[in-house]
Design a protein around this motif. Sequence first.
Motif, mmCIF file in Angstrom:
data_model
loop_
_atom_site.group_PDB
_atom_site.id
_atom_site.type_symbol
_atom_site.label_atom_id
_atom_site.label_comp_id
_atom_site.label_asym_id
_atom_site.label_seq_id
_atom_site.Cartn_x
_atom_site.Cartn_y
_atom_site.Cartn_z
ATOM 1 N N LEU A 68 0.822 -1.209 0.000
ATOM 2 C CA LEU A 68 0.000 0.000 0.000
ATOM 3 C C LEU A 68 0.858 1.262 0.000
ATOM 4 C CD1 LEU A 68 -2.920 1.008 0.068
ATOM 5 C CD2 LEU A 68 -2.767 0.995 2.549
ATOM 6 N N ILE A 69 1.862 1.314 0.860
ATOM 7 C CA ILE A 69 2.712 2.509 0.890
ATOM 8 C C ILE A 69 3.510 2.623 -0.409
ATOM 9 C CG2 ILE A 69 4.719 1.507 2.076
ATOM 10 C CD1 ILE A 69 3.370 4.963 2.826
ATOM 11 N N GLY A 70 3.872 1.484 -0.990
ATOM 12 C CA GLY A 70 4.550 1.510 -2.287
ATOM 13 C C GLY A 70 3.651 2.026 -3.394
ATOM 14 N N ALA A 71 2.392 1.610 -3.378
ATOM 15 C CA ALA A 71 1.442 2.077 -4.397
ATOM 16 C C ALA A 71 1.180 3.572 -4.258
ATOM 17 C CB ALA A 71 0.138 1.295 -4.289
ATOM 18 N N VAL A 72 0.998 4.031 -3.029
ATOM 19 C CA VAL A 72 0.765 5.462 -2.809
ATOM 20 C C VAL A 72 2.014 6.256 -3.187
ATOM 21 C CG1 VAL A 72 0.318 7.223 -1.052
ATOM 22 C CG2 VAL A 72 -1.007 5.112 -1.062
ATOM 23 N N GLY A 73 3.183 5.734 -2.824
ATOM 24 C CA GLY A 73 4.431 6.402 -3.193
ATOM 25 C C GLY A 73 4.599 6.503 -4.695
ATOM 26 N N THR A 74 4.225 5.457 -5.408
ATOM 27 C CA THR A 74 4.289 5.485 -6.870
ATOM 28 C C THR A 74 3.317 6.504 -7.440
ATOM 29 O OG1 THR A 74 4.945 3.164 -6.931
ATOM 30 C CG2 THR A 74 4.021 4.086 -8.954
ATOM 31 N N LEU A 75 2.112 6.533 -6.898
ATOM 32 C CA LEU A 75 1.098 7.470 -7.385
ATOM 33 C C LEU A 75 1.540 8.919 -7.200
ATOM 34 C CD1 LEU A 75 -1.785 7.841 -8.522
ATOM 35 C CD2 LEU A 75 -2.575 7.897 -6.153
ATOM 36 N N VAL A 76 2.035 9.245 -6.019
ATOM 37 C CA VAL A 76 2.459 10.631 -5.797
ATOM 38 C C VAL A 76 3.715 10.947 -6.605
ATOM 39 C CG1 VAL A 76 1.364 10.826 -3.538
ATOM 40 C CG2 VAL A 76 3.746 10.120 -3.669
ATOM 41 N N GLY A 77 4.562 9.943 -6.816
ATOM 42 C CA GLY A 77 5.751 10.154 -7.636
ATOM 43 C C GLY A 77 5.405 10.450 -9.080
ATOM 44 N N GLN A 78 4.388 9.775 -9.598
ATOM 45 C CA GLN A 78 3.965 10.004 -10.977
ATOM 46 C C GLN A 78 3.315 11.373 -11.156
ATOM 47 O OE1 GLN A 78 1.467 6.594 -11.623
ATOM 48 N NE2 GLN A 78 3.176 5.310 -12.296
ATOM 49 N N ASN A 79 2.876 11.964 -10.060
ATOM 50 C CA ASN A 79 2.242 13.280 -10.119
ATOM 51 C C ASN A 79 3.136 14.378 -9.546
ATOM 52 O OD1 ASN A 79 -0.570 12.787 -11.180
ATOM 53 N ND2 ASN A 79 -0.424 11.231 -9.593
ATOM 54 N N ASN A 80 4.430 14.104 -9.483
ATOM 55 C CA ASN A 80 5.431 15.074 -9.024
ATOM 56 C C ASN A 80 5.151 15.599 -7.616
ATOM 57 O OD1 ASN A 80 6.899 14.885 -11.427
ATOM 58 N ND2 ASN A 80 5.540 16.367 -12.416
ATOM 59 N N LEU A 81 4.644 14.736 -6.755
ATOM 60 C CA LEU A 81 4.385 15.120 -5.370
ATOM 61 C C LEU A 81 5.188 14.263 -4.385
ATOM 62 C CD1 LEU A 81 0.512 15.537 -5.624
ATOM 63 C CD2 LEU A 81 2.219 17.357 -5.444
ATOM 64 N N ALA A 82 6.186 13.556 -4.893
ATOM 65 C CA ALA A 82 6.932 12.634 -4.038
ATOM 66 C C ALA A 82 7.700 13.370 -2.941
ATOM 67 C CB ALA A 82 7.892 11.789 -4.874
ATOM 68 N N TYR A 83 8.316 14.483 -3.273
ATOM 69 C CA TYR A 83 9.138 15.185 -2.281
ATOM 70 C C TYR A 83 8.318 15.633 -1.068
ATOM 71 C CZ TYR A 83 12.756 18.226 -0.401
ATOM 72 O OH TYR A 83 13.677 18.816 0.423
ATOM 73 N N PRO A 84 7.184 16.321 -1.250
ATOM 74 C CA PRO A 84 6.412 16.691 -0.058
ATOM 75 C C PRO A 84 5.756 15.488 0.630
ATOM 76 C CG PRO A 84 5.306 17.470 -2.036
ATOM 77 C CD PRO A 84 6.642 16.941 -2.457
ATOM 78 N N PHE A 85 5.379 14.477 -0.144
ATOM 79 C CA PHE A 85 4.766 13.290 0.465
ATOM 80 C C PHE A 85 5.755 12.593 1.390
ATOM 81 C CE2 PHE A 85 4.170 8.638 0.266
ATOM 82 C CZ PHE A 85 2.953 8.545 0.916
ATOM 83 N N TRP A 86 6.962 12.333 0.890
ATOM 84 C CA TRP A 86 7.940 11.638 1.728
ATOM 85 C C TRP A 86 8.449 12.533 2.851
ATOM 86 C CZ3 TRP A 86 7.376 6.813 1.728
ATOM 87 C CH2 TRP A 86 7.041 6.118 0.574
ATOM 88 N N ALA A 87 8.402 13.852 2.649
ATOM 89 C CA ALA A 87 8.752 14.760 3.750
ATOM 90 C C ALA A 87 7.731 14.636 4.877
ATOM 91 C CB ALA A 87 8.821 16.202 3.255
ATOM 92 N N PHE A 88 6.489 14.326 4.528
ATOM 93 C CA PHE A 88 5.471 14.093 5.551
ATOM 94 C C PHE A 88 5.652 12.723 6.204
ATOM 95 C CE2 PHE A 88 1.401 12.132 6.673
ATOM 96 C CZ PHE A 88 0.989 12.993 7.673
ATOM 97 N N VAL A 89 5.910 11.700 5.409
ATOM 98 C CA VAL A 89 5.955 10.324 5.912
ATOM 99 C C VAL A 89 7.253 10.018 6.659
ATOM 100 C CG1 VAL A 89 6.017 7.896 5.190
ATOM 101 C CG2 VAL A 89 4.379 9.461 4.153
ATOM 102 N N PHE A 90 8.365 10.509 6.162
ATOM 103 C CA PHE A 90 9.669 10.078 6.671
ATOM 104 C C PHE A 90 9.914 10.391 8.148
ATOM 105 C CE2 PHE A 90 14.488 10.337 6.416
ATOM 106 C CZ PHE A 90 14.647 8.972 6.540
ATOM 107 N N PRO A 91 9.583 11.584 8.651
ATOM 108 C CA PRO A 91 9.905 11.839 10.064
ATOM 109 C C PRO A 91 9.244 10.868 11.039
ATOM 110 C CG PRO A 91 9.416 13.897 8.959
ATOM 111 C CD PRO A 91 9.080 12.795 7.994
ATOM 112 N N HIS A 92 7.966 10.592 10.855
ATOM 113 C CA HIS A 92 7.325 9.661 11.783
ATOM 114 C C HIS A 92 7.492 8.213 11.325
ATOM 115 C CE1 HIS A 92 3.991 10.238 8.891
ATOM 116 N NE2 HIS A 92 3.629 9.017 9.232
ATOM 117 N N GLY A 93 7.632 8.003 10.027
ATOM 118 C CA GLY A 93 7.800 6.650 9.510
ATOM 119 C C GLY A 93 9.119 6.015 9.901
ATOM 120 N N SER A 94 10.118 6.848 10.187
ATOM 121 C CA SER A 94 11.417 6.299 10.574
ATOM 122 C C SER A 94 11.357 5.590 11.924
ATOM 123 C CB SER A 94 12.475 7.402 10.600
ATOM 124 O OG SER A 94 12.145 8.380 11.560
ATOM 125 N N LEU A 95 10.351 5.880 12.722
ATOM 126 C CA LEU A 95 10.123 5.143 13.971
ATOM 127 C C LEU A 95 8.926 4.201 13.858
ATOM 128 C CD1 LEU A 95 10.638 7.845 16.751
ATOM 129 C CD2 LEU A 95 12.188 6.022 16.062
#
Length: 134
Positions: free
Chosen positions: A10-37
Amino acid sequence: AYMMVFNGLLIGAVGTLVGQNNLAYPFWAFVFPHGSLELPAIFFAGGAGFLLARAIVFPGKYRRGDALKFYGNQAAQLVFGIVPMLIIAGAIEGFFSPNPSVPDPIKYLAGMGLFILLVLYCSRKQTGINIQSK
């Protein structure tokens, strides 16, 4: 195991979707801080579940009850470490990750810093603790 694989897909599919729409940088900026724990905590919780399953399905030469006590103790120790990780990740997800006043590079640095601290904590040498496996 199914839920862990499903969440990964699921996270891979969402990551692909936002990447295809040039929104990967802000999406992963949201996910990465809390996702790292949060993501390692989920994997650790899966490991705790596998310990319990091992005791039930493969008790070895021990009675299932004895194996469940032993592996249940190890699983409980994992859970006691997982709970603070999820509390911290939840606070980050609620207050830090969605904050528009925090620049995205700072969010990435925070995620990297938290993950590095987690790796350092998990790889430290245990002194005075003797966990014997059966």
